[in-house]
Design an enzyme around this catalytic site. Structure first.
Site, PDB file in Angstrom:
ATOM      1  N   HIS A 161       0.576  -1.296  -0.396  1.00 15.57           N
ATOM      2  CA  HIS A 161       0.314  -0.203   0.107  1.00 15.57           C
ATOM      3  C   HIS A 161       0.946   0.908   0.103  1.00 15.57           C
ATOM      4  CE1 HIS A 161      -3.528  -1.985   1.546  1.00 15.57           C
ATOM      5  NE2 HIS A 161      -3.471  -2.178   0.185  1.00 15.57           N
ATOM      6  N   GLU A 164       2.447   3.011   3.069  1.00 15.42           N
ATOM      7  CA  GLU A 164       2.149   2.494   4.036  1.00 15.42           C
ATOM      8  C   GLU A 164       3.817   2.388   4.042  1.00 15.42           C
ATOM      9  OE1 GLU A 164      -0.145  -1.381   4.408  1.00 15.42           O
ATOM     10  OE2 GLU A 164      -2.144  -0.485   4.788  1.00 15.42           O
ATOM     11  N   HIS A 306       2.105  -4.109   6.464  1.00 15.54           N
ATOM     12  CA  HIS A 306       1.371  -3.720   6.759  1.00 15.54           C
ATOM     13  C   HIS A 306       1.786  -2.972   8.043  1.00 15.54           C
ATOM     14  CE1 HIS A 306      -0.544  -5.109   2.917  1.00 15.54           C
ATOM     15  NE2 HIS A 306      -0.434  -5.878   3.524  1.00 15.54           N
ATOM     16  N   GLU A 365       0.457  -5.824  10.865  1.00 18.17           N
ATOM     17  CA  GLU A 365       0.245  -4.824  10.737  1.00 18.17           C
ATOM     18  C   GLU A 365       1.050  -3.612  11.866  1.00 18.17           C
ATOM     19  OE1 GLU A 365      -1.450  -3.325   9.226  1.00 18.17           O
ATOM     20  OE2 GLU A 365      -2.948  -4.547   8.118  1.00 18.17           O
TER      21      GLU A 365
END
Length: 395
Positions: A161, A164, A306, A365
């Site tokens: 992404h 990110e 991420h 994450e």
């Protein structure tokens, strides 16, 4: 560092001279026969680079050695010079360990900076391998780094992404620390990284989405077609902080054939800064490159980095193998992140990997806050993620 073979020298004597493990010398020169070295051959000594020193009044090789904290025998090995005939203003070559080499990780990466750093690292540490596994929509190479010779094959990627890209910095910082540790034989958190090298073959794709990362970190592309396209998708705004997609407005982590139809029916129906899964699975070159990499290699596990949330997603539709829980529990222990088995999400890279290969796959994450996370969090995030990297040796 390029080093010219002198009479009587072998890979073993070079290893001793520069205090670099013999196997790394051999790996860095894998296209040379160690039993056929000839005087004048050039070999690479990983972990070092050459700098120049200008001779000053009253200098001797011994005083230069002491001032620069470089062993005299190393200086003599890279210079054909009479120690009694030093002349003011002449230059010497001096071998310098790369652990003093300067790389900036605590700032956003652009594709250009990534490529420059990767090229430097593979020159300095040629026992790592740099491969191009595909190209982005805007024809930027997507790079994979491979390092290690172990039977356990672990893959880690970042920057699926656009907003990110701190994940790219985390991967690059680990790669650098790992390379320095190998050549200096200094452990990381008491972990012998030579053991890591021997037991793990590590695949790293630091930047899956180079076009999107550059859009966020550099602004509008110079190419008029893509400049107009992203402005149209972003409703004319030049603030791309909310942009997750690739340059065509497709979310690359919604591109995989793992219940893709569910995401198609409940997410965006046209290109958007986020949450558009495309017109069908695997339409985007970046997603295709990652799928082909996985299909080509026999990865034992994959980790997609991420942001944000400090959680680790590790299950998919009950298809994950039993050992996946043991692994994620250790990841959670060393990072402080919370393992979450199931979440109402499909078509992601780790979902597809688990579905297709029935092997452990993880979406990690990093950090906590609003994307893009500020780099004031970088040191904390890196230390948390470092534990996960190292844990792969033990579980």
């Amino acid at each position: 560092m390029d080093f010219v073979i002198q009479p009587g020298m072998t890979f073993n004597s070079i290893s001793t001279l520069f205090n670099v493990p013999l196997r790394l010398i051999i790996e860095a020169n894998r296209f040379k026969d160690p039993y056929q070295l000839r005087i004048g051959d050039v070999v690479n000594v990983p972990g070092y680079h050459l700098e120049t020193y200008t001779i000053q009044p009253n200098d001797t090789l011994w005083s230069i050695s002491q001032r620069l904290h470089i062993p005299l025998v190393q200086i003599m090995s890279v210079n054909s010079v009479d120690p009694y005939q030093l002349r003011i203003g002449d230059t010497l070559l001096v071998p310098v360990r790369n652990n003093n080499h300067h790389f900036d990780f605590d700032e956003p990466y652009t594709f250009e900076k990534l490529e420059e750093d990767l090229f430097q690292l593979v020159t300095l540490y040629p026992f790592m391998t740099l491969k191009q596994i595909g190209r982005s929509v805007m024809n930027k190479p997507i790079y994979e780094v491979v390092i290690g010779n172990g039977p356990k094959h672990v893959h880690v990627n970042g920057s699926f992404h656009s907003n990110e890209s701190i994940t790219t910095s985390v991967i690059m910082r680990f790669l650098y620390d790992y390379l320095v540790s190998l050549t200096t034989q200094e452990p990381i958190r008491d972990v012998n990284m030579q053991q890591f090298f021997d037991q793990i073959t590590l695949s790293l794709v630091p930047m899956v989405n180079p076009d999107g990362v550059d859009l966020l970190n550099e602004g509008l592309p110079e190419n008029e077609y893509y400049r107009d396209l992203v402005l149209e998708i972003n409703n004319g705004s030049t603030n791309f902080n909310n942009w997750k997609a690739n340059i065509r407005g497709v979310d690359l982590n919604n591109q995989y054939p793992a219940n893709w139809e569910i995401e198609k029916n409940r997410k965006r129906r046209q290109p958007a800064p986020r949450n558009y899964p495309g017109s069908k699975p695997l339409t985007e070159p970046e997603a295709i490159a990652m799928a082909e990499l996985v299909e080509r290699e026999d990865f034992d596990r994959v980790l997609a980095l991420h942001t944000q949330g400090k959680v680790i997603y590790w299950g998919y539709e009950g298809l994950e193998p039993p050992e996946a829980q043991t692994i994620v529990n250790e990841y959670g222990r060393v990072s402080g992140y919370t393992p979450i088995r199931y979440v109402d999400s499909h078509a992601g890279f780790k979902d597809w990997f688990i579905q297709e290969y029935r092997k452990p796959g993880y979406t990690v994450e990093l950090g906590r806050g609003t994307n893009p996370l500020p780099f004031s969090q970088f040191d904390e995030i890196y230390e948390e993620t470092l534990g996960i990297f190292l844990a792969n040796l033990f579980v």
